[in-house]
Design an enzyme around this catalytic site. Structure first.
Site, PDB file in Angstrom:
ATOM      1  N   GLN A  82       0.808  -1.208   0.000  1.00 17.81           N
ATOM      2  CA  GLN A  82       0.000   0.000   0.000  1.00 17.81           C
ATOM      3  C   GLN A  82       0.852   1.273   0.000  1.00 17.81           C
ATOM      4  O   GLN A  82       2.048   1.253   0.303  1.00 17.81           O
ATOM      5  CB  GLN A  82      -0.905   0.015   1.232  1.00 17.81           C
ATOM      6  CG  GLN A  82      -2.050  -0.974   1.186  1.00 17.81           C
ATOM      7  CD  GLN A  82      -3.003  -0.762   2.334  1.00 17.81           C
ATOM      8  OE1 GLN A  82      -3.026  -1.517   3.280  1.00 17.81           O
ATOM      9  NE2 GLN A  82      -3.802   0.295   2.238  1.00 17.81           N
ATOM     10  N   HIS A  83       0.204   2.384  -0.327  1.00 19.52           N
ATOM     11  CA  HIS A  83       0.671   3.753  -0.059  1.00 19.52           C
ATOM     12  C   HIS A  83       1.796   4.266  -0.953  1.00 19.52           C
ATOM     13  O   HIS A  83       2.200   5.413  -0.812  1.00 19.52           O
ATOM     14  CB  HIS A  83       1.125   3.913   1.400  1.00 19.52           C
ATOM     15  CG  HIS A  83       0.199   3.364   2.423  1.00 19.52           C
ATOM     16  ND1 HIS A  83      -1.142   3.685   2.461  1.00 19.52           N
ATOM     17  CD2 HIS A  83       0.421   2.516   3.457  1.00 19.52           C
ATOM     18  CE1 HIS A  83      -1.697   3.058   3.493  1.00 19.52           C
ATOM     19  NE2 HIS A  83      -0.794   2.338   4.094  1.00 19.52           N
ATOM     20  N   ASP A 245      -2.226  -4.948  -0.189  1.00 19.92           N
ATOM     21  CA  ASP A 245      -1.875  -6.258   0.364  1.00 19.92           C
ATOM     22  C   ASP A 245      -2.699  -6.614   1.598  1.00 19.92           C
ATOM     23  O   ASP A 245      -3.070  -7.783   1.794  1.00 19.92           O
ATOM     24  CB  ASP A 245      -0.379  -6.356   0.653  1.00 19.92           C
ATOM     25  CG  ASP A 245       0.171  -5.198   1.470  1.00 19.92           C
ATOM     26  OD1 ASP A 245      -0.596  -4.316   1.915  1.00 19.92           O
ATOM     27  OD2 ASP A 245       1.402  -5.160   1.676  1.00 19.92           O
TER      28      ASP A 245
END
Length: 504
Positions: A82-83, A245
């Site tokens: 992520q991110h 994820d």
């Protein structure tokens, strides 16, 4: 029988699993590692092309291990860390190395954005969560400030899994679950938040660069020529929406209905649950993400779990078997020894500058066995702190599904059950994010062929078929130890308050 692929692009590497939709069997898997660009500034970056190279290598390994022709694969789905921030120009070229979730070099940019939003409370009111340095938003602020010439070429903002979807299909889009961790997204309305975007850039460039959003059961499209050439897929192979994820691990652990909590005993600790409604907490420690099943996925992350136990293990010059043997030799409470295992600071509770500390030592209790148990208990109390935050928000938990390396320890599993006063069980398939992606690929493909099928009903059926609990690992809370740990946990909370002025 049809075949499906689940792809998990993590920080350390990419994993691919091949499953068939009838038996629920994993036929083969493959993996390939990633490099990491890092330095003392907190910079943590990767080149997007490394993910593509790893995907190709892992995919070929997986199909070879399964003994199948890639042309048999009907659909695939991507799980991604992520991110991260992937900046594309009009031609689809990546403009800069990808800053990852673990990049802390944009702390100043995040502090600026948080102030613009009105602090933690303002961020919660605007977005439903508190923007954090790891999220995508601060990376975008950094990119605009540090690379103004590249900023003028920015055409699309993608997250890591979105980028792999783009490579596979030539389509630029995002889905709600992963997008909710960007810091640019209203988790209640499930949409990009224009006010936050315009705080960063009021020219319209950033707003126009945000990709359209699709729901979890929707396909991105079919594979494009470059994916066909590289992977050997047939042209009608479908690419599902995919997700972050954690969102895919929720599917891969069967955490698709309220009452189940997934808990990772990994380097750090992660707890997440399923909710039918937005969880907008009054605490910045809870990230109220959306799920990749069209619901919500409240999540908490602690920083010190197996990273802390490994530190003690190395101090005592133990291998893993010796550490686990020492755990068995100590009684609950570690002879009165109590550890705050904040070797890496801490996120929950919010103590980024904290140091680890060891308390109540005497000449009798200072033993290797007690030290090993104290670090495990301290890490578990930190996870209990997170669970209590969930419970305060009305998140009910009836079963904990454990993942991560620490879950391999029978004693640690029992400690979790006793401290949390909740049954604990592990999964047969350890690659939960890759499995979750494969399940989502089947879900999307089936709904694509039968749009009248209720999505939630089909997902529940697939979860029942593919997610297998390892009943030999199940631990039930013991009434006597649960009472003992309830008292010990109160000692932990008292010490937290005394040392760091932290209260639940």
């Amino acid at each position: 029988m049809a075949l499906y692929a689940g792809i998990d692009c993590g920080t350390q590497g990419t994993k691919v699993v091949i499953v068939d939709d009838q038996s629920g069997t994993l036929l083969g898997s493959g993996s390939a590692s990633h490099q990491l660009i890092s330095d003392s500034s907190g910079r943590r970056e990767q080149q997007a092309e490394w993910w593509v190279d790893a995907l190709i290598a892992a995919f070929k390994q997986a199909t070879a291990a399964a003994g199948v022709d890639p042309q048999q694969i009907a659909a695939l789905s991507v799980s991604g860390q992520q991110h991260g921030f992937v900046a594309l120009d009009d031609a689809g070229e990546v403009l800069h190395a990808v800053k990852l979730w673990c990049d802390t070099s944009t702390a100043d940019e995040n502090a600026w954005l948080l102030a613009q939003l009105g602090g933690e409370q303002g961020s919660l009111e605007q977005l439903g969560l508190t923007v954090a340095t790891g999220y995508t938003a601060s990376k975008i602020v950094w990119f605009k400030r540090q690379h103004p010439e590249l900023w003028q070429r920015l055409a699309t903002v993608l997250l890591p899994h979105d980028y792999l979807n783009f490579w596979l299909t030539d389509v630029r889009c995002a889905e709600y679950g992963d997008a909710s961790g960007s810091g640019l997204f209203d988790i209640r309305q499930r949409c990009w938040d224009r006010r936050t975007v315009e705080l960063i850039d009021d020219s319209g460039r950033l707003w126009n660069a945000l990709p359209p959003l699709i729901s979890a059961e929707r396909p991105v499209g079919t594979v494009c020529d470059r994916a066909i050439d590289a992977l050997g897929l047939r042209p009608d192979t479908l690419v599902a929406s995919g997700g972050g994820d954690n969102m895919m691990a929720a599917i891969g652990t069967g955490n698709i209905q309220p009452g189940i909590l997934t808990m990772s005993l990994g380097t750090s600790g992660t707890l997440f649950a399923c909710s039918d409604n937005p969880v907008v907490a009054d605490s910045a420690m809870i990230a109220g993400f959306c799920s990749s099943t069209n619901g919500w996925l409240p999540l908490i992350c602690t920083m010190n779990v197996t990273s802390a136990t490994t530190t003690v293990q190395h101090l005592l010059n133990q291998d893993l078997a010796s550490f686990n043997l020492a755990l068995e030799q100590a009684e609950p409470g570690a002879g009165g020894m109590l550890m705050l295992p904040f070797f890496n600071g801490e996120r929950v509770p919010e103590l980024p500058g904290a140091k680890a500390s060891l308390h109540n030592l005497d000449s009798d209790n200072l033993t290797p066995a007690n030290l090993c148990l104290a670090v495990v208990e301290g890490a578990t109390y930190g996870l209990r702190f997170g669970l209590d935050l969930f419970r305060q928000q009305g998140v009910a938990v009836g079963e904990i599904r454990l993942t991560g390396g620490g879950a391999n320890s029978p004693r640690w599993r029992q400690i979790v059950a006793d401290v949390m006063d909740c049954p604990v069980v592990c999964l047969h398939e350890k690659e939960s994010a890759a499995l979750g992606a494969a399940i989502q690929a089947i879900w999307c493909h089936r709904l694509h062929d039968d749009s009248e099928r209720p999505p939630a009903t089909l997902l529940a059926e697939l979860s029942q078929r593919f997610v297998r609990l390892d009943e030999s690992s199940r631990a039930q809370p013991d009434a006597d130890r649960t009472r003992r740990y309830a008292d010990l946990y109160q000692r932990y909370l008292h010490l937290l308050h005394k040392e760091h002025e932290v209260s639940l």
